[in-house]
Design an enzyme around this catalytic site. Structure first.
Site, mmCIF file in Angstrom:
data_model
loop_
_atom_site.group_PDB
_atom_site.id
_atom_site.type_symbol
_atom_site.label_atom_id
_atom_site.label_comp_id
_atom_site.label_asym_id
_atom_site.label_seq_id
_atom_site.Cartn_x
_atom_site.Cartn_y
_atom_site.Cartn_z
ATOM 1 N N CYS A 74 0.875 -1.157 0.000
ATOM 2 C CA CYS A 74 0.000 0.000 0.000
ATOM 3 C C CYS A 74 0.919 1.216 0.000
ATOM 4 O O CYS A 74 2.054 1.149 -0.450
ATOM 5 C CB CYS A 74 -0.960 -0.020 1.181
ATOM 6 S SG CYS A 74 -0.150 0.005 2.800
ATOM 7 N N MET A 75 0.476 2.336 0.514
ATOM 8 C CA MET A 75 1.274 3.553 0.415
ATOM 9 C C MET A 75 2.575 3.478 1.210
ATOM 10 O O MET A 75 3.594 4.032 0.809
ATOM 11 C CB MET A 75 0.451 4.754 0.908
ATOM 12 C CG MET A 75 -0.702 5.121 -0.009
ATOM 13 S SD MET A 75 -0.183 5.391 -1.712
ATOM 14 C CE MET A 75 0.936 6.765 -1.484
#
Length: 476
Positions: free
Chosen positions: A26-27
């Site tokens: 994810c980020m």
């Protein structure tokens, strides 16, 4: 340590290639599905240079920070031989003996399990959603400021089409990922998503497109099918439902017929469910989401802003913040109710400001050298928008400053709501949040963030510092 070396080290600590089921990002986190959690060296991972934290969940989530995580995932995927975002089906079979233990661990948290599945559907879509949102926002500014001077410029409209395409066809990607996440065939979920996109050539819509008087009306509603009404939410539900349907049909389908008949039945039965139930439910939920957000934002006003900001960090701490991605995508859709402006995200982004303020207060007031070192390393990235190092290494272990950071962040949420700050995309926060704030609102965003800093600082200074607890946790 290079990205390759870090990936190799993490693979060893996670139990080796044979223990890895999946790898995605994810980020800020490298998300690794493992076959046997007992083979994971948790302490070793946390102590590895370059690792900011570790969240132990249905996947092992190694916090590496924005940008860095994608580079490490690239190397990690090469080492495991598993595609980014994919699951090794052969290893899934080998993991059967550990599945019961994992289920038992989360059996008392059905809501959390479900929300994490929803979040996982969107994790792989984040790069596209972020980039497309930025393209749409920037192009809108250019169009207005230049009087559509680039209307006939091929390369400009080509780039603009990239931003348009993501949101126009997002239901396909959502349906695809949803079916895969819930254990079905991704392609069938993708077809479900296609049914959520308006196209006048669709056989169900074609007669009405040519002549409204000839429109095909559905039973129950006595209205024409409206694919876009349920949109992405309907695609999400349909993808999950198609997966559920497929798994149950396969249980009773003879093996010789399974390959052909099962997917056929899924689409035929799914068509009835899609037209008569899922699409109307999706439309109702989409309307409901906007109604609730409008109530909190418009009716509750400043109080709503405070509650949203103050309550966001607990979601982040358990990884459930990703479940809000579909809502952000709805708000950033140029064809949606908010015309592509997300008024929720800036309020939630204030949570990171409360963390920074709390960290500064701890740094100035504590005498513990180890804690000071952790804070000094975490504050810069926290200001830039990555608050996970501060949260996992500083405030959350101590708990009291975590609470004061949450409460302090609410003051930033008040100003963000008061100034009606909006964003045109998602995926960044902190100082980098200025890149996605609606042009002309940057000053208001900074003022709101400073209020979150101040709130977190003051509350932590007076109520969040327990030197005995700090020394107990970090040592003298």
């Amino acid at each position: 340590m290079t990205d390759r070396e870090l990936a190799q080290r993490l693979l060893e600590l996670l139990g080796g290639t044979e223990n890895v089921l999946s790898n995605a990002a994810c980020m800020t986190r490298l998300r690794v599905g493992v076959k046997d959690v007992s083979k994971v060296d948790v302490a070793g991972i946390k102590a590895t240079d370059g690792v900011m934290g570790l969240v132990e969940d249905q996947t092992m989530q190694v916090v590496l920070g924005p940008g860095k995580v994608n580079k490490v995932l690239e190397e990690f995927s090469k080492l495991t031989g598993i595609a980014k975002g994919a699951v090794d089906d052969d290893l899934l079979a080998a993991a059967a003996e550990n599945k019961a233990n994992q289920k038992a661990k989360y059996s008392d948290k059905p809501v959390q399990r479900f929300m994490k599945k929803i979040a996982n559907v969107f994790v792989a879509l984040l790069p596209g959603i972020i980039a497309a949102g930025l393209i749409n926002g920037i192009c809108n500014v250019i169009n207005v400021s230049s009087g559509n001077a680039f209307a006939d410029v091929w390369w400009y409209q080509g780039i603009r089409s990239m931003g348009w395409a993501l949101f126009a066809y997002l239901p396909i990607l959502v349906g695809y990922n949803a079916a895969r996440e819930f254990g079905g065939s991704a392609s069938l979920g993708g077809i479900a998503g296609m049914m959520c996109i308006a196209n006048s050539a669709m056989p169900l819509l074609a007669p009405g497109a040519a002549d409204p008087a000839q429109a095909i009306l559905l039973p129950l509603t006595n209205a024409a099918y409206n694919p876009a009404a349920g949109g992405m939410i309907a695609a999400l539900i349909a993808g999950a439902f198609f997966a559920y349907l497929e798994k149950n049909i396969r249980k009773i389908m003879p093996g010789v017929l399974d390959t052909f008949i099962t997917p056929l039945l899924v689409l035929i039965i799914g068509a009835f469910a899609m037209l008569l139930i899922i699409q109307p439910v999706g439309a109702w939920l989409t309307t409901g989401i906007f109604t609730v957000l409008n109530f909190v934002y418009e009716k509750m006003g400043l109080v709503g802003g405070y509650i949203l900001s103050a309550g966001f960090l607990p979601l982040v701490s358990v990884g459930l913040h990703q479940a809000l991605t579909p809502i952000h995508a709805l708000l950033n859709d140029p064809n949606g109710a908010t015309q592509g402006v997300n008024y929720l995200l800036p309020i939630l982004m204030m949570a990171g400001g409360g963390q920074v303020g709390a960290g500064l207060a701890l740094y100035l007031k504590t005498r513990n050298k180890k804690l000071k070192k952790f804070i000094a390393e975490s504050i810069p990235v926290g200001i830039l928008g990555d608050g996970e190092p501060l949260m996992y290494a500083v405030t959350l272990p101590l708990m009291r400053p975590f609470v004061t950071a949450c409460l302090g962040a609410g003051f930033g949420g008040i100003l963000a709501a008061l100034f009606h700050v909006g964003t045109v995309s998602q995926g960044v926060s902190g100082l980098f949040g200025l890149l996605i704030v609606v042009p002309g609102q940057q000053l208001f965003y900074v003022l709101a963030m400073l209020a979150a800093y101040a709130g977190g600082f003051v509350l932590t200074w007076f109520f969040g510092v327990d030197e005995d607890r700090i020394n107990e946790f970090y040592g003298q």
